[in-house]
Write a protein that holds these residues in place. Sequence first.
Motif, mmCIF file in Angstrom:
data_model
loop_
_atom_site.group_PDB
_atom_site.id
_atom_site.type_symbol
_atom_site.label_atom_id
_atom_site.label_comp_id
_atom_site.label_asym_id
_atom_site.label_seq_id
_atom_site.Cartn_x
_atom_site.Cartn_y
_atom_site.Cartn_z
ATOM 1 N N ASN A 1 42.752 132.070 0.125
ATOM 2 C CA ASN A 1 44.339 132.287 0.227
ATOM 3 C C ASN A 1 44.619 132.977 -1.063
ATOM 4 O OD1 ASN A 1 44.206 130.865 2.745
ATOM 5 N ND2 ASN A 1 44.665 128.831 1.606
ATOM 6 N N GLY A 2 44.053 134.166 -1.654
ATOM 7 C CA GLY A 2 44.647 134.871 -2.591
ATOM 8 C C GLY A 2 44.229 134.490 -4.182
ATOM 9 N N GLN A 3 43.802 132.904 -3.989
ATOM 10 C CA GLN A 3 43.333 132.488 -5.294
ATOM 11 C C GLN A 3 41.938 132.871 -5.572
ATOM 12 O OE1 GLN A 3 45.835 130.857 -6.997
ATOM 13 N NE2 GLN A 3 47.209 131.455 -5.358
ATOM 14 N N GLN A 4 41.367 132.106 -6.695
ATOM 15 C CA GLN A 4 39.827 132.509 -6.871
ATOM 16 C C GLN A 4 39.179 131.822 -5.642
ATOM 17 O OE1 GLN A 4 40.382 129.703 -10.649
ATOM 18 N NE2 GLN A 4 39.470 131.311 -11.720
ATOM 19 N N VAL B 1 32.358 142.364 4.240
ATOM 20 C CA VAL B 1 32.376 143.352 3.042
ATOM 21 C C VAL B 1 33.693 143.412 2.367
ATOM 22 C CG1 VAL B 1 31.804 145.674 2.317
ATOM 23 C CG2 VAL B 1 30.297 144.478 3.902
ATOM 24 N N SER B 2 34.663 143.738 3.497
ATOM 25 C CA SER B 2 36.156 143.888 3.115
ATOM 26 C C SER B 2 36.785 142.311 2.393
ATOM 27 C CB SER B 2 37.018 144.102 4.433
ATOM 28 O OG SER B 2 38.282 144.315 3.889
ATOM 29 N N SER B 3 36.339 141.367 3.134
ATOM 30 C CA SER B 3 36.990 140.015 2.678
ATOM 31 C C SER B 3 36.270 139.818 1.193
ATOM 32 C CB SER B 3 36.348 138.934 3.274
ATOM 33 O OG SER B 3 36.855 139.253 4.838
ATOM 34 N N LEU B 4 35.131 140.473 0.898
ATOM 35 C CA LEU B 4 34.383 140.133 -0.654
ATOM 36 C C LEU B 4 35.374 140.864 -1.411
ATOM 37 C CD1 LEU B 4 32.054 138.985 -2.354
ATOM 38 C CD2 LEU B 4 30.839 140.632 -1.691
ATOM 39 N N ALA B 5 35.293 142.277 -1.131
ATOM 40 C CA ALA B 5 36.394 142.950 -2.177
ATOM 41 C C ALA B 5 37.581 142.647 -2.511
ATOM 42 C CB ALA B 5 36.480 144.331 -1.385
ATOM 43 N N THR B 6 38.107 142.026 -1.360
ATOM 44 C CA THR B 6 39.608 141.187 -1.788
ATOM 45 C C THR B 6 39.213 140.128 -2.440
ATOM 46 O OG1 THR B 6 40.373 142.204 0.638
ATOM 47 C CG2 THR B 6 41.474 140.297 -0.403
ATOM 48 N N ALA B 7 38.375 139.237 -2.329
ATOM 49 C CA ALA B 7 38.250 137.971 -2.977
ATOM 50 C C ALA B 7 38.070 138.228 -4.488
ATOM 51 C CB ALA B 7 37.033 137.213 -2.345
ATOM 52 N N ILE B 8 37.130 139.108 -4.861
ATOM 53 C CA ILE B 8 36.749 139.265 -6.311
ATOM 54 C C ILE B 8 37.740 140.196 -6.795
ATOM 55 C CG2 ILE B 8 34.327 138.875 -5.670
ATOM 56 C CD1 ILE B 8 33.802 141.790 -5.920
ATOM 57 N N GLY B 9 38.825 140.840 -6.077
ATOM 58 C CA GLY B 9 39.500 141.806 -6.733
ATOM 59 C C GLY B 9 39.991 141.654 -8.085
ATOM 60 N N ALA B 10 40.675 140.286 -8.219
ATOM 61 C CA ALA B 10 41.418 139.895 -9.248
ATOM 62 C C ALA B 10 40.410 139.024 -10.500
ATOM 63 C CB ALA B 10 42.434 139.004 -8.929
ATOM 64 N N LEU B 11 39.087 138.962 -10.293
ATOM 65 C CA LEU B 11 38.400 138.175 -11.089
ATOM 66 C C LEU B 11 38.015 139.060 -12.202
ATOM 67 C CD1 LEU B 11 35.514 136.499 -8.993
ATOM 68 C CD2 LEU B 11 37.781 135.466 -9.920
ATOM 69 N N PRO B 12 37.986 138.512 -13.450
ATOM 70 C CA PRO B 12 37.764 139.214 -14.620
ATOM 71 C C PRO B 12 36.127 139.535 -14.373
ATOM 72 C CG PRO B 12 37.978 136.838 -15.532
ATOM 73 C CD PRO B 12 38.417 137.082 -13.801
ATOM 74 N N VAL B 13 35.958 140.811 -14.901
ATOM 75 C CA VAL B 13 34.260 141.235 -14.886
ATOM 76 C C VAL B 13 33.903 141.907 -16.328
ATOM 77 C CG1 VAL B 13 32.733 142.944 -14.001
ATOM 78 C CG2 VAL B 13 34.589 141.954 -12.577
ATOM 79 N N HIS B 14 32.861 141.241 -16.747
ATOM 80 C CA HIS B 14 32.362 141.949 -18.104
ATOM 81 C C HIS B 14 31.094 142.316 -17.947
ATOM 82 C CE1 HIS B 14 35.557 139.336 -20.251
ATOM 83 N NE2 HIS B 14 35.333 138.459 -19.217
ATOM 84 N N ALA B 15 30.924 143.351 -18.458
ATOM 85 C CA ALA B 15 29.700 144.408 -18.297
ATOM 86 C C ALA B 15 28.816 144.048 -19.774
ATOM 87 C CB ALA B 15 29.705 145.816 -18.216
ATOM 88 N N GLY B 16 27.676 144.053 -19.946
ATOM 89 C CA GLY B 16 26.650 143.853 -21.072
ATOM 90 C C GLY B 16 25.330 143.643 -20.614
#
Length: 448
Positions: free
Chosen positions: A362-365, A417-432
């Motif tokens: 529901n829009g949360q994590q 696929v669309s649901s996954l993109a929405t679900a992770i859209g607000a998560l912090p992403v760190h590359a390294g």
Amino acid sequence: MVPLHSEMKVPTGVVLTELRSGGVLLDTARPVAAFVNPVALGWLRGQRPTAEEDLAYRRCVDKWRAAGLVSPDGSAPPIPDPVLAAIRARADRIAVPHPVLVVAMATECGFCAQLSADLAANTSVISGLDASVLLVNGAQGDVLGLPLTRRVREQLTGVGQLLSRLGTPSGALLTLDHPSRTVVGYPEVSAELVQLSGGDATATVVEAPTTCSLKVAGEGVDTLVAATADNGHTVGVAVRGADVLDAVRSATGEGLRGVYAPVTLTAERPGSLFLLYRGGELLARTRTSAALQHTLADVLTGYGTSGYGEMTLLCATALHRAGHAVLLPRNWMTDLVTHSTRLERAGWRICPRPYATLRPSNGQQPLLTGSPLGPRAGIPVSGILTHLPQAGGVLTRPQLLAEVVNWIRRPVRADAVSSLATAIGALPVHAGTWPEALSHLLAASHTV
């Protein structure tokens, strides 16, 4: 969506998912995807390229066509493959005494090396087949299973030499009553071997090998257990050592007898520690056989079928005792498991399960489900750690998200696929790099 000059037509099975500024083109059947920058997104919507954009446009068309992500309008009939036609014409003239699977191999082919390791682990199954398997490498043909006459063997070797033009491994199944059938690639050849043994190819786990997989699977195994996962799928577990076999069979039972199973998991005890691998990835190091048994049972449960609305990702997961999870590239597993003691002191546990299963919230994590450390409702995903950009490049956030979307397990429904993109859209992403990820986890004891 309006195609542009019929060159940017998205074929059936490919979806375009937008990620704010940009998007991702993803094949729902194969592990193929491409990031779409904002300009290219406009082209896919029907905008014409400017004169300055024409070269970049042509490059996109050529690259995406080669990957099967865009196609012409389909008005012209497909051109028959002349190699396939030649293989079938030759194979169908050969009178075989029983079913024969001809497989084209190559010495330098890594997929063939994995197939050879699988065949060696399944020796008892192959020797009991009511069929023959002919492995053709150049002019040499090795027969497994039932014997063949010299004449039939020579004829089939010619078929194998033609098959090699499709790539290796490739196979042709010849039977007494039906036209020959051609299969291409390690997964399809493995599926034919499963079917020949009386197994169910659609319910057998076949995972593409990596270079690291060959290092693990290339050594001989004492026993192969065809274990049954929670969803009824068969998982091949290679075992080295009698004490290891006791632990494996405590988790799996005797396993299915006489059924071909490609090596997916490997359990061994080279020293004082029990090791469990998935392909070339180290999933766990344990000090006792009981702990190995518990871990293996957990991994087999992870091969179960996802529930409605859930999304399965081919990635690793780090779970924190505070009640949250972080997603990681799965080729970091070995390095992170090697440092599991340090991570456990900081509150982290690397989950050995083969996939990460997420459910929108529901829009949360998004929630990680099926975790032995979390409640039945799942635990929240607090962030994503992923690879550095390629040398000289700077990844934007949509590009990082596109990479994570490409972790989704195929085959997959377009709406997932669309649901996954929405679900992770607000998560912090760190590359390294993985050492940087390790330092990040050790420093981030409560959140990522």
